[in-house]
Write a protein that holds these residues in place. Sequence first.
Motif, PDB file in Angstrom:
ATOM      1  N   THR A 118       0.835  -1.197   0.000  1.00 55.92           N
ATOM      2  CA  THR A 118       0.000   0.000   0.000  1.00 55.92           C
ATOM      3  C   THR A 118       0.875   1.254   0.000  1.00 55.92           C
ATOM      4  O   THR A 118       0.578   2.229  -0.699  1.00 55.92           O
ATOM      5  CB  THR A 118      -0.954  -0.007   1.209  1.00 55.92           C
ATOM      6  OG1 THR A 118      -1.757  -1.191   1.145  1.00 55.92           O
ATOM      7  CG2 THR A 118      -1.860   1.207   1.219  1.00 55.92           C
ATOM      8  N   ALA A 119       1.963   1.234   0.770  1.00 54.77           N
ATOM      9  CA  ALA A 119       2.876   2.382   0.828  1.00 54.77           C
ATOM     10  C   ALA A 119       3.543   2.645  -0.519  1.00 54.77           C
ATOM     11  O   ALA A 119       4.013   3.758  -0.771  1.00 54.77           O
ATOM     12  CB  ALA A 119       3.930   2.154   1.907  1.00 54.77           C
ATOM     13  N   GLN A 120       3.577   1.643  -1.400  1.00 56.09           N
ATOM     14  CA  GLN A 120       4.156   1.809  -2.735  1.00 56.09           C
ATOM     15  C   GLN A 120       3.147   2.415  -3.712  1.00 56.09           C
ATOM     16  O   GLN A 120       3.413   2.512  -4.904  1.00 56.09           O
ATOM     17  CB  GLN A 120       4.656   0.469  -3.276  1.00 56.09           C
ATOM     18  CG  GLN A 120       5.655  -0.231  -2.394  1.00 56.09           C
ATOM     19  CD  GLN A 120       6.816   0.657  -1.994  1.00 56.09           C
ATOM     20  OE1 GLN A 120       7.466   1.249  -2.834  1.00 56.09           O
ATOM     21  NE2 GLN A 120       7.049   0.777  -0.704  1.00 56.09           N
ATOM     22  N   GLY A 121       1.971   2.783  -3.186  1.00 55.10           N
ATOM     23  CA  GLY A 121       0.958   3.403  -4.034  1.00 55.10           C
ATOM     24  C   GLY A 121       0.058   2.410  -4.743  1.00 55.10           C
ATOM     25  O   GLY A 121      -0.682   2.765  -5.650  1.00 55.10           O
ATOM     26  N   ARG A 122       0.123   1.158  -4.329  1.00 55.78           N
ATOM     27  CA  ARG A 122      -0.720   0.129  -4.940  1.00 55.78           C
ATOM     28  C   ARG A 122      -1.932  -0.117  -4.043  1.00 55.78           C
ATOM     29  O   ARG A 122      -1.939   0.241  -2.873  1.00 55.78           O
ATOM     30  CB  ARG A 122       0.110  -1.130  -5.161  1.00 55.78           C
ATOM     31  CG  ARG A 122       1.181  -0.866  -6.238  1.00 55.78           C
ATOM     32  CD  ARG A 122       2.356  -1.791  -6.195  1.00 55.78           C
ATOM     33  NE  ARG A 122       2.067  -3.129  -6.672  1.00 55.78           N
ATOM     34  CZ  ARG A 122       3.003  -4.057  -6.779  1.00 55.78           C
ATOM     35  NH1 ARG A 122       4.250  -3.806  -6.438  1.00 55.78           N
ATOM     36  NH2 ARG A 122       2.692  -5.253  -7.205  1.00 55.78           N
ATOM     37  N   ASN A 123      -2.959  -0.705  -4.595  1.00 58.67           N
ATOM     38  CA  ASN A 123      -4.205  -0.928  -3.876  1.00 58.67           C
ATOM     39  C   ASN A 123      -4.509  -2.421  -3.813  1.00 58.67           C
ATOM     40  O   ASN A 123      -5.208  -2.947  -4.671  1.00 58.67           O
ATOM     41  CB  ASN A 123      -5.342  -0.161  -4.565  1.00 58.67           C
ATOM     42  CG  ASN A 123      -6.615  -0.203  -3.772  1.00 58.67           C
ATOM     43  OD1 ASN A 123      -6.606  -0.467  -2.578  1.00 58.67           O
ATOM     44  ND2 ASN A 123      -7.723   0.044  -4.443  1.00 58.67           N
ATOM     45  N   PRO A 124      -3.985  -3.134  -2.798  1.00 56.60           N
ATOM     46  CA  PRO A 124      -4.177  -4.576  -2.742  1.00 56.60           C
ATOM     47  C   PRO A 124      -5.652  -4.968  -2.592  1.00 56.60           C
ATOM     48  O   PRO A 124      -6.398  -4.343  -1.857  1.00 56.60           O
ATOM     49  CB  PRO A 124      -3.370  -5.020  -1.524  1.00 56.60           C
ATOM     50  CG  PRO A 124      -3.055  -3.794  -0.762  1.00 56.60           C
ATOM     51  CD  PRO A 124      -3.203  -2.630  -1.672  1.00 56.60           C
ATOM     52  N   GLY A 139      -8.501 -21.268  -1.752  1.00 57.58           N
ATOM     53  CA  GLY A 139      -8.721 -22.532  -1.066  1.00 57.58           C
ATOM     54  C   GLY A 139      -9.031 -22.382   0.414  1.00 57.58           C
ATOM     55  O   GLY A 139      -8.587 -23.186   1.219  1.00 57.58           O
ATOM     56  N   GLY A 140      -9.764 -21.337   0.768  1.00 54.32           N
ATOM     57  CA  GLY A 140     -10.127 -21.115   2.162  1.00 54.32           C
ATOM     58  C   GLY A 140      -9.102 -20.336   2.969  1.00 54.32           C
ATOM     59  O   GLY A 140      -9.260 -20.172   4.174  1.00 54.32           O
ATOM     60  N   HIS A 141      -8.059 -19.849   2.323  1.00 53.66           N
ATOM     61  CA  HIS A 141      -7.021 -19.056   2.988  1.00 53.66           C
ATOM     62  C   HIS A 141      -7.082 -17.627   2.459  1.00 53.66           C
ATOM     63  O   HIS A 141      -7.073 -17.409   1.247  1.00 53.66           O
ATOM     64  CB  HIS A 141      -5.632 -19.644   2.724  1.00 53.66           C
ATOM     65  CG  HIS A 141      -5.481 -21.037   3.244  1.00 53.66           C
ATOM     66  ND1 HIS A 141      -5.176 -21.320   4.547  1.00 53.66           N
ATOM     67  CD2 HIS A 141      -5.621 -22.231   2.615  1.00 53.66           C
ATOM     68  CE1 HIS A 141      -5.119 -22.628   4.709  1.00 53.66           C
ATOM     69  NE2 HIS A 141      -5.383 -23.207   3.548  1.00 53.66           N
ATOM     70  N   SER A 142      -7.135 -16.660   3.380  1.00 51.53           N
ATOM     71  CA  SER A 142      -7.223 -15.260   2.967  1.00 51.53           C
ATOM     72  C   SER A 142      -5.870 -14.750   2.509  1.00 51.53           C
ATOM     73  O   SER A 142      -4.826 -15.315   2.831  1.00 51.53           O
ATOM     74  CB  SER A 142      -7.743 -14.404   4.123  1.00 51.53           C
ATOM     75  OG  SER A 142      -6.819 -14.433   5.194  1.00 51.53           O
ATOM     76  N   GLY A 143      -5.909 -13.675   1.763  1.00 48.07           N
ATOM     77  CA  GLY A 143      -4.691 -13.052   1.280  1.00 48.07           C
ATOM     78  C   GLY A 143      -5.011 -11.799   0.499  1.00 48.07           C
ATOM     79  O   GLY A 143      -6.086 -11.211   0.651  1.00 48.07           O
ATOM     80  N   PHE A 144      -4.075 -11.397  -0.338  1.00 43.82           N
ATOM     81  CA  PHE A 144      -4.298 -10.236  -1.198  1.00 43.82           C
ATOM     82  C   PHE A 144      -3.521 -10.404  -2.491  1.00 43.82           C
ATOM     83  O   PHE A 144      -2.579 -11.187  -2.573  1.00 43.82           O
ATOM     84  CB  PHE A 144      -3.915  -8.923  -0.498  1.00 43.82           C
ATOM     85  CG  PHE A 144      -2.422  -8.735  -0.324  1.00 43.82           C
ATOM     86  CD1 PHE A 144      -1.646  -8.164  -1.333  1.00 43.82           C
ATOM     87  CD2 PHE A 144      -1.794  -9.111   0.849  1.00 43.82           C
ATOM     88  CE1 PHE A 144      -0.283  -7.988  -1.175  1.00 43.82           C
ATOM     89  CE2 PHE A 144      -0.430  -8.940   1.026  1.00 43.82           C
ATOM     90  CZ  PHE A 144       0.321  -8.377   0.007  1.00 43.82           C
ATOM     91  N   GLN A 145      -3.950  -9.659  -3.487  1.00 46.35           N
ATOM     92  CA  GLN A 145      -3.181  -9.551  -4.725  1.00 46.35           C
ATOM     93  C   GLN A 145      -3.183  -8.088  -5.138  1.00 46.35           C
ATOM     94  O   GLN A 145      -4.082  -7.330  -4.776  1.00 46.35           O
ATOM     95  CB  GLN A 145      -3.749 -10.430  -5.839  1.00 46.35           C
ATOM     96  CG  GLN A 145      -5.037  -9.948  -6.446  1.00 46.35           C
ATOM     97  CD  GLN A 145      -5.501 -10.851  -7.591  1.00 46.35           C
ATOM     98  OE1 GLN A 145      -5.054 -11.975  -7.745  1.00 46.35           O
ATOM     99  NE2 GLN A 145      -6.414 -10.345  -8.387  1.00 46.35           N
ATOM    100  N   ASP A 146      -2.174  -7.705  -5.866  1.00 43.56           N
ATOM    101  CA  ASP A 146      -2.100  -6.347  -6.369  1.00 43.56           C
ATOM    102  C   ASP A 146      -1.216  -6.332  -7.601  1.00 43.56           C
ATOM    103  O   ASP A 146      -0.373  -7.194  -7.779  1.00 43.56           O
ATOM    104  CB  ASP A 146      -1.551  -5.396  -5.299  1.00 43.56           C
ATOM    105  CG  ASP A 146      -0.098  -5.695  -4.994  1.00 43.56           C
ATOM    106  OD1 ASP A 146       0.140  -6.706  -4.321  1.00 43.56           O
ATOM    107  OD2 ASP A 146       0.787  -4.946  -5.444  1.00 43.56           O
ATOM    108  N   ALA A 147      -1.459  -5.367  -8.436  1.00 42.45           N
ATOM    109  CA  ALA A 147      -0.688  -5.237  -9.670  1.00 42.45           C
ATOM    110  C   ALA A 147      -0.193  -3.798  -9.797  1.00 42.45           C
ATOM    111  O   ALA A 147      -0.789  -2.871  -9.238  1.00 42.45           O
ATOM    112  CB  ALA A 147      -1.543  -5.595 -10.881  1.00 42.45           C
ATOM    113  N   THR A 148       0.892  -3.645 -10.522  1.00 43.23           N
ATOM    114  CA  THR A 148       1.379  -2.301 -10.806  1.00 43.23           C
ATOM    115  C   THR A 148       0.361  -1.594 -11.694  1.00 43.23           C
ATOM    116  O   THR A 148      -0.514  -2.225 -12.287  1.00 43.23           O
ATOM    117  CB  THR A 148       2.743  -2.355 -11.523  1.00 43.23           C
ATOM    118  OG1 THR A 148       2.610  -3.164 -12.707  1.00 43.23           O
ATOM    119  CG2 THR A 148       3.822  -2.926 -10.619  1.00 43.23           C
ATOM    120  N   ALA A 149       0.481  -0.283 -11.781  1.00 40.25           N
ATOM    121  CA  ALA A 149      -0.478   0.518 -12.552  1.00 40.25           C
ATOM    122  C   ALA A 149      -0.598   0.044 -14.002  1.00 40.25           C
ATOM    123  O   ALA A 149      -1.691   0.022 -14.566  1.00 40.25           O
ATOM    124  CB  ALA A 149      -0.083   1.989 -12.503  1.00 40.25           C
TER     125      ALA A 149
END
Length: 173
Positions: A103-109, A115-125
């Motif tokens: 998030t500090a890099q300006g990305r929006n995860p 498979g029942g496990h939480s997480g996040f993904q994000d991509a560059t602009a």
Amino acid sequence: MTSAIVTGTAIAALLTACGSGGDSNDNPSVRPPMKVAALGPFVGECGGVTDDEVRDIGGLGQISATYKNSVGCNWQASGIGGASVTFASYRGSPLGRERAWVTAQGRNPETIDVGGHSGFQDATANGDICDLAVQLGDDFFEWSTSSGLFSSGNADPCAKNRKLAELTVQRLK
């Protein structure tokens, strides 16, 4: 005689350093014990995914270099500025800290579930690089895919990471 004095002084210093015997609440420098992270499931070397699976799912074509160590792996496609895929496993490391860094890099995860496990993904602009991280108890793993400098617009790197992460979760030990 000198050795007896030195020994006596050392013992006195040790006893003084051990505490006053008073209530530990009187000493504000005493910290609560650190939390010991419970080990999550074993993800296997390189997330339990083979070089051929990474090549095919990651769209790398011919792999020119593979680096593997105890916590991660990296595959590079042939050619200058080629695509790459990286896997990393983090024991006892909070996923929230990784998300905060992204998030500090300006990305929006984006919050995800694999498979029942939480997480996040994000991509560059520009969508050329995607990171996908999945929580496993006090641990997490991360797949990162870069389309390379001269990408031909083949499949979304986040979709590639998703397939790799699903294989990792399916093969947990």
